[in-house]
Design an enzyme around this catalytic site. Sequence first.
Site, PDB file in Angstrom:
ATOM      1  N   ASP A  23       0.959  -1.061  -0.044  1.00  0.00           N
ATOM      2  CA  ASP A  23      -0.004   0.121  -0.167  1.00  0.00           C
ATOM      3  C   ASP A  23       0.911   1.219   0.035  1.00  0.00           C
ATOM      4  OD1 ASP A  23      -2.276   1.684   0.453  1.00  0.00           O
ATOM      5  OD2 ASP A  23      -1.459   1.851   2.410  1.00  0.00           O
ATOM      6  N   ASP A  25      -0.143   5.319   1.117  1.00  0.00           N
ATOM      7  CA  ASP A  25      -0.303   6.372   2.077  1.00  0.00           C
ATOM      8  C   ASP A  25      -0.423   5.416   3.553  1.00  0.00           C
ATOM      9  OD1 ASP A  25      -0.136   8.577   3.223  1.00  0.00           O
ATOM     10  OD2 ASP A  25      -2.040   9.148   2.613  1.00  0.00           O
ATOM     11  N   ASP A 176      -1.760  -0.267   6.157  1.00  0.00           N
ATOM     12  CA  ASP A 176      -1.969   0.299   7.319  1.00  0.00           C
ATOM     13  C   ASP A 176      -3.345   0.150   7.836  1.00  0.00           C
ATOM     14  OD1 ASP A 176      -2.739   3.615   6.752  1.00  0.00           O
ATOM     15  OD2 ASP A 176      -2.238   2.248   5.221  1.00  0.00           O
TER      16      ASP A 176
END
Length: 242
Positions: A23, A25, A176
């Site tokens: 991923d 950001d 995240d």
Amino acid sequence: MGSISASYSLPPRKVTFAGLLFDMDGTIIDSTTAVEKHWHTIGNELGVDPNVILQTSHGRRSMDVLKILSPEKANWEYIKHMEGLLPKLYGADAVEIPGARALLDSITTAKAPWAIVTSGTSPLVSGWLNVLKLPVPEHLVVAEDVENGKPDPSCYVMGRDKLGLRASDNILVLEDSPAGIRAGKAAGCKVLGVVTSHTVEQVVAAEPDWVVKDLKSVRMVGFINGGVELEICDALDLKSLA
């Protein structure tokens, strides 16, 4: 973010993967400050409370946010233009997630298979990589590539396919957000969750295979016979949350 009771104390463990899917950001970079400033500007332009946008936007595509809050702007031409401005206007507000550059440098130097799979558009991703001078992967999966965003697994399935891998291969997703973690698991991948943008309880609830504070806990040991060997250290002891 985290929990007072969380104990990141598990001993180092070495695991080999056929490929890595990152991923963007919250996993490679932290652009929270920039995104908040940008959504405040966009929200004011659209007549939508920016705080309402920010409550639901992390880890989700702008397309999916705008479909709900401002359907007339939910088109890729507008969204790519809007997101393309973000690194240009707020580049100084983004920072690397600790350990991200070292990990990306090592796998890039080794020519190990990896890709970025993100809810951002291509102008946003290329803009951030350029501003922060981070390694650029050969393969990208961006928001406009898939019909449905995370937690739908199609983005990670596409990432796996772009690496030329199969569903039976051992693939690691690094994420995240709970939505992204669930997308990786639904795609049949192993998932490492980093506690950078959500609480440890939210990350654990999405059921990743490992939970670490950031990418300082992940080191490439080697790349042999098509396998990327990683060492994962200081992972969360789930018993500490009991």
